[in-house]
Design an enzyme around this catalytic site. Structure first.
Site, mmCIF file in Angstrom:
data_model
loop_
_atom_site.group_PDB
_atom_site.id
_atom_site.type_symbol
_atom_site.label_atom_id
_atom_site.label_comp_id
_atom_site.label_asym_id
_atom_site.label_seq_id
_atom_site.Cartn_x
_atom_site.Cartn_y
_atom_site.Cartn_z
ATOM 1 N N LYS A 135 -1.625 -1.871 -10.061
ATOM 2 C CA LYS A 135 -1.697 -0.417 -9.861
ATOM 3 C C LYS A 135 -0.358 0.064 -9.358
ATOM 4 O O LYS A 135 0.373 -0.691 -8.721
ATOM 5 C CB LYS A 135 -2.773 -0.086 -8.815
ATOM 6 C CG LYS A 135 -3.279 1.335 -8.909
ATOM 7 C CD LYS A 135 -4.315 1.445 -9.998
ATOM 8 C CE LYS A 135 -4.999 2.790 -10.048
ATOM 9 N NZ LYS A 135 -6.244 2.695 -10.821
HETATM 10 N N1 GLU Z 1 -6.506 4.466 -14.003
HETATM 11 C C1 GLU Z 1 -7.654 3.980 -14.725
HETATM 12 C C2 GLU Z 1 -8.488 3.082 -13.842
HETATM 13 O O1 GLU Z 1 -8.482 3.206 -12.657
HETATM 14 C C3 GLU Z 1 -7.277 3.354 -16.059
HETATM 15 C C4 GLU Z 1 -6.369 2.172 -15.990
HETATM 16 C C5 GLU Z 1 -5.837 1.725 -17.345
HETATM 17 O O2 GLU Z 1 -6.175 2.317 -18.347
HETATM 18 O O3 GLU Z 1 -5.064 0.761 -17.346
HETATM 19 O O4 GLU Z 1 -9.248 2.267 -14.309
#
Ligand code: GLU
Length: 412
Positions: A103
């Site tokens: 993240k």
């Molecule tokens: N931000 C989204 C999540 O928390 C999507 C992450 C992604 O598509 O890699 O799952």
């Protein structure tokens, strides 16, 4: 305010208590593999330079490249991003897609930036972090306050810096820039598919009442999709607060009002209510679709929903989980309920690497197959263990992660 990383570790500990894993596996899951903090200088429109703090936490890559969004928010910090990265490792394992967990974020209020400053900041994040990103290494995506336009800017910057032309380093791109059909709706539609499998098990009526906290991509589209399937959306909110009408809101009218006025203030035939009050409405389905730490030990006694579908990451604390389980209010956990986004992100990555473009019908059919199958698996596992859905999902993820890590680590 709970420390989200401590909550995430506690969830892990609680799942391991039900289904022990090798000690070295647990130790690795407790410790993000790599954490990078960067200072991003941006020349502001005023001519002065401002420094923003950016992050990328690469939690675990046992099952594939690090994968997860980038969040722009004034409250974003290292502990939050760490928690979100751990949840991504678990989420990709629950969905059984070939990705790890990561993240990123920047501590910033993007609403205070001009479009030029926002673009410079997005490019700056890539300039600072590109050596640790790549299609086989770490594949970021949108999250809170980031969107396809920002992914296009980041992809452009990454291509300039590295010469990589696959476009597979970022997902959630616009359609004409290598994005996938269905990605924008994927988190909300995936949540619908999960709900559709579980509704009978939880005795939810055919035309349920629904309250949704959050009107970003996920909350807004969830409102539309649930309404299209006959649900009555009784409350919606943005970061400033919400509106309620127990007879039902016209979702499209609410969205256009917000677009036009920039606020829900003054929306006709509805009452104003705070974001905390929205959580306490007596509805069939409560959908937190904003930020973490919303349903806590403090307010859990006042929750009156029949079930909770977590489209946000981390909205329920472990203390609240226990109280809800004791009261028979099922919580469909983020690591299952909102996994549709990263599932279609993975489809996008695969299409980019193969030079393919799949139809929306194809994407949605594949999404439904994965979400339905894994939802049934989580429900069954929670039932076998006599526990909640979060622990059921964690246990499945732990088994998959342990087996991936055993391939890498010497047996003792
Ligand atoms: N931000 C989204 C999540 O928390 C999507 C992450 C992604 O598509 O890699 O799952």
């Amino acid at each position: 305010m709970n420390n989200p990383f401590e909550d995430a570790l506690l969830q892990l500990t609680r799942a391991v208590a039900l289904r022990p894993v090798r000690e070295d596996v647990l130790l690795r899951l407790r410790s993000p593999e790599r954490e990078v903090s960067v200072a991003i200088p941006v020349v502001m429109d005023s001519g002065s330079t401002q420094i923003f703090e950016g992050y990328r936490v690469q939690h675990n890559h046992a099952r594939g490249p690090y994968k997860g969004g980038i969040r722009f928010h004034p409250d974003t910090n290292k502990d939050e991003v760490r928690a979100l990265a751990l949840w991504m490792t678990i989420k990709t394992a629950v969905a059984n897609i070939p990705m790890g967990g990561g993240k990123g974020g920047i501590t910033v209020d993007p609403k205070k930036l001009s479009p030029r400053e926002l673009e410079a900041l997005s490019r700056g994040w890539v300039q600072a972090l590109y050596p640790v990103l790549g299609p086989r290494l770490d594949v970021p995506a949108p999250d809170v306050n980031t969107n396809p336009a920002i992914m296009a800017i980041m992809t452009d910057e990454y291509t300039k810096l590295t010469g990589d032309t696959t476009g597979a380093t970022f997902t959630g791109k616009p359609l004409d820039r290598g994005g996938s059909e269905g990605r924008t709706l994927a988190t909300s539609l995936g949540g619908w598919f999960v709900f559709d499998v579980l509704r009978d098990a939880f005795g939810v009526p055919a035309e349920p009442t629904v309250a949704i906290q959050g009107m970003g991509n996920v909350g807004g589209n969830a409102a539309r999709i649930f309404a299209q399937h006959g649900a009555r959306i009784v409350a919606m909110s943005d970061s400033h607060g919400g509106i309620v009408n127990m007879d039902g809101l016209d979702v499209d009218a609410v969205e256009s009002y917000k677009q036009e006025h920039g606020t829900l203030d003054g929306f006709p035939n509805a009452q104003r209510l705070g974001n905390e009050d929205l959580l306490e409405l007596p509805v069939d389905v409560l959908i937190p679709a904003a930020l973490e730490d919303q349903i806590t030990g403090e307010n859990v006694g006042r929750i009156h929903a029949r079930m909770i579908l977590e489209l946000a990451n981390g909205p329920t604390t472990p203390e609240a989980d226990d109280a809800l389980f004791a009261r028979g209010i099922p919580v469909v956990p983020d690591i299952l309920a909102n996994a549709g986004g990263v599932v279609v992100s993975t489809f996008e990555w695969e299409q980019n690497l193969k030079g393919e473009h799949w139809s929306e019908a194809d994407v949605n059919a594949r999404l439904q197959e994965i979400m339905s199958r894994e939802t049934r698996a989580v429900l069954a596992r929670a039932g076998e263990l006599g526990t909640d859905l979060r622990r059921g999902a964690f246990v499945i993820a732990l088994e998959r992660l342990e087996s991936a890590m055993m391939q890498e680590m010497p047996r003792r």
